[in-house]
Scaffold this motif. Structure first.
Motif, PDB file in Angstrom:
ATOM      1  N   MET A   1       0.826  -1.213   0.000  1.00 36.37           N
ATOM      2  CA  MET A   1       0.000   0.000   0.000  1.00 36.37           C
ATOM      3  C   MET A   1       0.858   1.260   0.000  1.00 36.37           C
ATOM      4  N   GLU A   2       1.897   1.266   0.817  1.00 34.74           N
ATOM      5  CA  GLU A   2       2.753   2.457   0.875  1.00 34.74           C
ATOM      6  C   GLU A   2       3.543   2.632  -0.419  1.00 34.74           C
ATOM      7  N   ASN A   3       3.856   1.540  -1.081  1.00 37.90           N
ATOM      8  CA  ASN A   3       4.545   1.618  -2.365  1.00 37.90           C
ATOM      9  C   ASN A   3       3.701   2.386  -3.379  1.00 37.90           C
ATOM     10  N   ILE A   4       2.407   2.110  -3.373  1.00 35.16           N
ATOM     11  CA  ILE A   4       1.504   2.852  -4.258  1.00 35.16           C
ATOM     12  C   ILE A   4       1.471   4.321  -3.873  1.00 35.16           C
ATOM     13  N   GLN A   5       1.425   4.618  -2.575  1.00 41.05           N
ATOM     14  CA  GLN A   5       1.355   6.005  -2.113  1.00 41.05           C
ATOM     15  C   GLN A   5       2.619   6.781  -2.472  1.00 41.05           C
ATOM     16  N   VAL A   6       3.783   6.160  -2.294  1.00 40.08           N
ATOM     17  CA  VAL A   6       5.038   6.847  -2.605  1.00 40.08           C
ATOM     18  C   VAL A   6       5.106   7.190  -4.093  1.00 40.08           C
ATOM     19  N   HIS A   7       4.597   6.291  -4.936  1.00 38.64           N
ATOM     20  CA  HIS A   7       4.631   6.542  -6.370  1.00 38.64           C
ATOM     21  C   HIS A   7       3.552   7.530  -6.826  1.00 38.64           C
ATOM     22  N   GLY A   8       2.606   7.848  -5.958  1.00 38.51           N
ATOM     23  CA  GLY A   8       1.595   8.826  -6.312  1.00 38.51           C
ATOM     24  C   GLY A   8       0.663   8.331  -7.398  1.00 38.51           C
ATOM     25  N   GLY A   9       0.262   9.225  -8.307  1.00 40.12           N
ATOM     26  CA  GLY A   9      -0.720   8.897  -9.325  1.00 40.12           C
ATOM     27  C   GLY A   9      -0.309   7.731 -10.210  1.00 40.12           C
ATOM     28  N   ILE A  10       0.969   7.641 -10.547  1.00 44.09           N
ATOM     29  CA  ILE A  10       1.413   6.576 -11.438  1.00 44.09           C
ATOM     30  C   ILE A  10       1.265   5.203 -10.788  1.00 44.09           C
ATOM     31  N   GLY A  11       1.294   5.163  -9.450  1.00 47.23           N
ATOM     32  CA  GLY A  11       1.188   3.896  -8.746  1.00 47.23           C
ATOM     33  C   GLY A  11      -0.180   3.249  -8.864  1.00 47.23           C
ATOM     34  N   PHE A  12      -1.177   4.021  -9.299  1.00 48.86           N
ATOM     35  CA  PHE A  12      -2.538   3.485  -9.442  1.00 48.86           C
ATOM     36  C   PHE A  12      -2.815   2.965 -10.842  1.00 48.86           C
ATOM     37  N   THR A  13      -1.882   3.128 -11.755  1.00 51.39           N
ATOM     38  CA  THR A  13      -2.148   2.773 -13.147  1.00 51.39           C
ATOM     39  C   THR A  13      -1.853   1.302 -13.413  1.00 51.39           C
ATOM     40  N   TRP A  14      -2.519   0.756 -14.435  1.00 51.10           N
ATOM     41  CA  TRP A  14      -2.315  -0.641 -14.823  1.00 51.10           C
ATOM     42  C   TRP A  14      -0.889  -0.864 -15.319  1.00 51.10           C
ATOM     43  N   GLU A  15      -0.307   0.137 -15.952  1.00 46.90           N
ATOM     44  CA  GLU A  15       1.014  -0.025 -16.535  1.00 46.90           C
ATOM     45  C   GLU A  15       2.116  -0.132 -15.493  1.00 46.90           C
ATOM     46  N   HIS A  16       1.887   0.343 -14.286  1.00 44.72           N
ATOM     47  CA  HIS A  16       2.913   0.291 -13.241  1.00 44.72           C
ATOM     48  C   HIS A  16       2.797  -1.017 -12.453  1.00 44.72           C
ATOM     49  N   PRO A  17       3.927  -1.618 -12.070  1.00 47.92           N
ATOM     50  CA  PRO A  17       3.872  -2.924 -11.379  1.00 47.92           C
ATOM     51  C   PRO A  17       3.408  -2.863  -9.936  1.00 47.92           C
ATOM     52  N   ALA A  18       3.219  -1.661  -9.375  1.00 53.82           N
ATOM     53  CA  ALA A  18       2.854  -1.574  -7.951  1.00 53.82           C
ATOM     54  C   ALA A  18       1.577  -2.346  -7.640  1.00 53.82           C
ATOM     55  N   HIS A  19       0.616  -2.300  -8.558  1.00 54.19           N
ATOM     56  CA  HIS A  19      -0.660  -2.980  -8.283  1.00 54.19           C
ATOM     57  C   HIS A  19      -0.497  -4.498  -8.318  1.00 54.19           C
ATOM     58  N   LEU A  20       0.489  -5.003  -9.060  1.00 55.93           N
ATOM     59  CA  LEU A  20       0.714  -6.446  -9.094  1.00 55.93           C
ATOM     60  C   LEU A  20       1.154  -6.947  -7.722  1.00 55.93           C
ATOM     61  N   TYR A  21       1.990  -6.177  -7.045  1.00 53.19           N
ATOM     62  CA  TYR A  21       2.436  -6.561  -5.706  1.00 53.19           C
ATOM     63  C   TYR A  21       1.311  -6.399  -4.689  1.00 53.19           C
ATOM     64  N   PHE A  22       0.481  -5.376  -4.869  1.00 49.78           N
ATOM     65  CA  PHE A  22      -0.662  -5.228  -3.961  1.00 49.78           C
ATOM     66  C   PHE A  22      -1.612  -6.414  -4.097  1.00 49.78           C
ATOM     67  N   ARG A  23      -1.872  -6.832  -5.331  1.00 47.95           N
ATOM     68  CA  ARG A  23      -2.762  -7.967  -5.551  1.00 47.95           C
ATOM     69  C   ARG A  23      -2.195  -9.245  -4.940  1.00 47.95           C
ATOM     70  N   ARG A  24      -0.884  -9.468  -5.110  1.00 42.89           N
ATOM     71  CA  ARG A  24      -0.271 -10.648  -4.514  1.00 42.89           C
ATOM     72  C   ARG A  24      -0.311 -10.560  -2.990  1.00 42.89           C
ATOM     73  N   ALA A  25      -0.059  -9.362  -2.445  1.00 43.39           N
ATOM     74  CA  ALA A  25      -0.079  -9.194  -0.989  1.00 43.39           C
ATOM     75  C   ALA A  25      -1.457  -9.527  -0.424  1.00 43.39           C
ATOM     76  N   LYS A  26      -2.499  -9.036  -1.077  1.00 44.47           N
ATOM     77  CA  LYS A  26      -3.854  -9.272  -0.574  1.00 44.47           C
ATOM     78  C   LYS A  26      -4.242 -10.733  -0.724  1.00 44.47           C
TER      79      LYS A  26
END
Length: 375
Positions: free
Chosen positions: A328-353
Motif C-alpha cells: 500500500m505504501e509503495n503505491i502512495q510513494v509513487h503517487g498517481g502513477i502507482g494506481f495505473t495498470w502499466e505500473h507494477p505496484a498494483h501487481l504486488y498489492f494484488r499478490r499481498a492481498k
C-alpha cells in the motif's frame, strides 16, 4: 543437510540472477494472460539447472535433502520477482503433504518425479467456504468395491481455490471417510475429474475449481489422519508463504526508495520530504520484522523445535501484515502513477492481498496463533 551463510548467499545470488533473466515484469504480465499460467520451458530450466523443486525433498526420494531455511531463500526471491510457476503448490503444499503423511510408498511413488521437475502437484482442501480446516471438509471418499485395498477409493465433491489446479499432474485431496478427514491422491487424467480456472484478484497465482464425481483415488497415509497431516502442512506452508511475502515486501521497499530518490517535486527529491521519509521508514521496520520472523520460523522447523508451530503462526501473521503495508505504501510513494495498470505496484498489492487471504485471512491465522499458544 544445512547450508552455511556463504552457501545461502550463493543460493540467493543464483536464484535472483535466474529470475531476473526469466521472470522480468514483461514475462509476468504475459503469463498472467496465458494458460497455463507458467512457462514449461522455464520450469524445466529451474529444475534442470538449479534443482529447485528437489531442494527440500529428502535424498532418498531423489531430492537434495535441504530444509526450510534454504527453501525460504528461494521463496523470498520468487516473491520478489512474482515468479509464475507451480513451485508453491508442488513443493510447499503437495510434497509437504506427502512427507507429513508418513506413507513411504506414496512418497516413493510421487516425490522423485516432483524432485526432478517432471511432476507438478497441488493440494485441494478448501471448498466453497474457503476454509483450510479439515473439519470443514464435506467432500466424501468411499471404497469403490473392487477390493483393491488403498487403491480402491472414489472421491466426490467440489474444491475451490486450488493453486495451479488446472495444470497439476497430481492432486492430493482431503476428503471425508467414516474415519474422518483423509488424504487421497488423484491423477490429472482420472475419470470424473473436471477443472475450471477461477477469476481471482491475483492473476500471478493461478487458482482453480475442481469437481470430483466418483474420481478414482489412492489413499495416502492412515485413514482419518487428514487433520494431523494438515496441521503440519499448514505450519510448513505458512512459513514458506511468509518467506514469499517477505521477499515481495522487500521489493516494494526497494522500488519505493529508488523512486523517492529520483522523483523531484518543488526542485528536490521527494525522498527529502518528511512524509515520504516516514513512509519508507515504516516500510523498513515492517520488512525487517517480516524477514526476521520468517527466517526464525524456518530455522526452528529445521531443528524440529517444539516452538516451531508458534513461530510459524507468528511468521504468517507478521509477514501478511508487512506485505500489505509495504504494498500500500509503495503505491502512495509513487503517487498517481502507482494506481495505473502499466505500473507494477498494483501487481504486488494484488499478490499481498491474495497471500493474506490464502489460508483464511487475519481472523483465521490469529486464531491459529492463539491455538498454538494454548490460549
Amino acid at each position: 543437510m544445512t547450508a552455511d551463510e556463504s552457501e545461502l548467499r550463493e543460493l540467493r545470488s543464483s536464484v535472483r540472477e535466474f529470475l531476473e533473466a526469466k521472470s522480468p515484469e514483461e514475462a509476468v504480465r504475459k503469463l498472467m494472460e496465458s494458460e497455463p499460467r507458467f512457462d514449461p520451458a522455464v520450469w524445466s530450466q529451474a529444475a534442470d539447472q538449479l534443482r529447485l523443486p528437489g531442494l527440500a525433498i529428502p535424498e532418498e526420494y531423489g531430492g537434495d535433502g535441504f530444509g526450510l531455511v534454504e527453501l525460504g531463500v528461494v521463496l523470498e526471491e520468487m516473491g520478489r520477482a512474482l515468479f509464475c510457476a507451480p513451485f508453491f503448490a508442488t513443493v510447499l503444499l503437495a510434497a509437504q503433504a506427502l512427507l507429513a503423511s508418513g506413507d513411504r510408498d506414496a512418497c516413493a511413488r510421487h516425490l522423485p518425479g516432483i524432485a526432478a521437475g517432471r511432476t507438478t502437484a497441488t493440494l485441494a482442501v478448501a471448498e466453497d467456504h474457503g476454509s483450510w480446516d479439515p473439519a470443514m471438509v464435506s467432500a466424501r471418499a468411499v471404497p469403490d468395491g473392487n477390493g483393491d485395498g488403498d487403491n480402491g477409493w472414489a472421491v466426490s465433491g467440489r474444491k475451490c481455490f486450488v493453486v495451479d489446479g488446472t495444470t497439476a499432474d497430481l492432486i492430493l485431496v482431503v476428503a471425508r471417510t467414516v474415519a474422518g478427514p483423509t488424504l487421497f491422491a488423484v491423477n490429472r487424467d482420472a475419470t470424473g475429474l473436471a477443472a475450471e480456472p477461477m477469476q481471482t484478484l491475483d492473476a500471478t497465482r493461478a487458482m482453480a475449481r475442481l469437481t470430483f464425481d466418483a474420481a478414482p483415488a489412492t489413499r495416502v497415509g492412515a485413514e482419518g489422519a487428514g487433520g494431523r497431516i494438515m496441521a503440519r502442512v499448514l505450519d510448513i506452508a505458512s512459513v514458506g508463504l511468509a518467506a514469499e511475502q517477505a521477499g515481495g515486501a522487500r521489493r516494494c521497499l526497494e522500488t519505493s526508495a529508488d523512486y523517492a530518490r529520483v522523483r523531484h517535486q518543488f526542485g528536490r527529491p521527494i525522498g527529502s520530504f518528511q512524509a515520504v521519509k516516514h513512509k519508507c521508514a515504516d516500510m523498513l521496520v515492517q520488512v525487517e520484522l517480516a524477514e526476521a520472523s520468517s527466517r526464525e520460523a524456518a530455522r526452528l522447523a529445521d531443528e524440529d523445535s517444539p516452538d516451531f508451530p508458534v513461530a510459524a503462526a507468528v511468521a504468517h501473521a507478521s509477514c501478511s501484515r508487512a506485505y500489505m503495508v509495504a504494498a500500500m505504501e509503495n503505491i502512495q510513494v509513487h503517487g498517481g502513477i502507482g494506481f495505473t495498470w502499466e505500473h507494477p505496484a498494483h501487481l504486488y498489492f494484488r499478490r499481498a492481498k491474495s497471500s493474506q487471504l490464502l489460508f483464511g485471512g487475519p481472523a483465521v491465522y490469529h486464531e491459529r496463533l492463539l491455538d498454538r499458544l494454548g490460549i
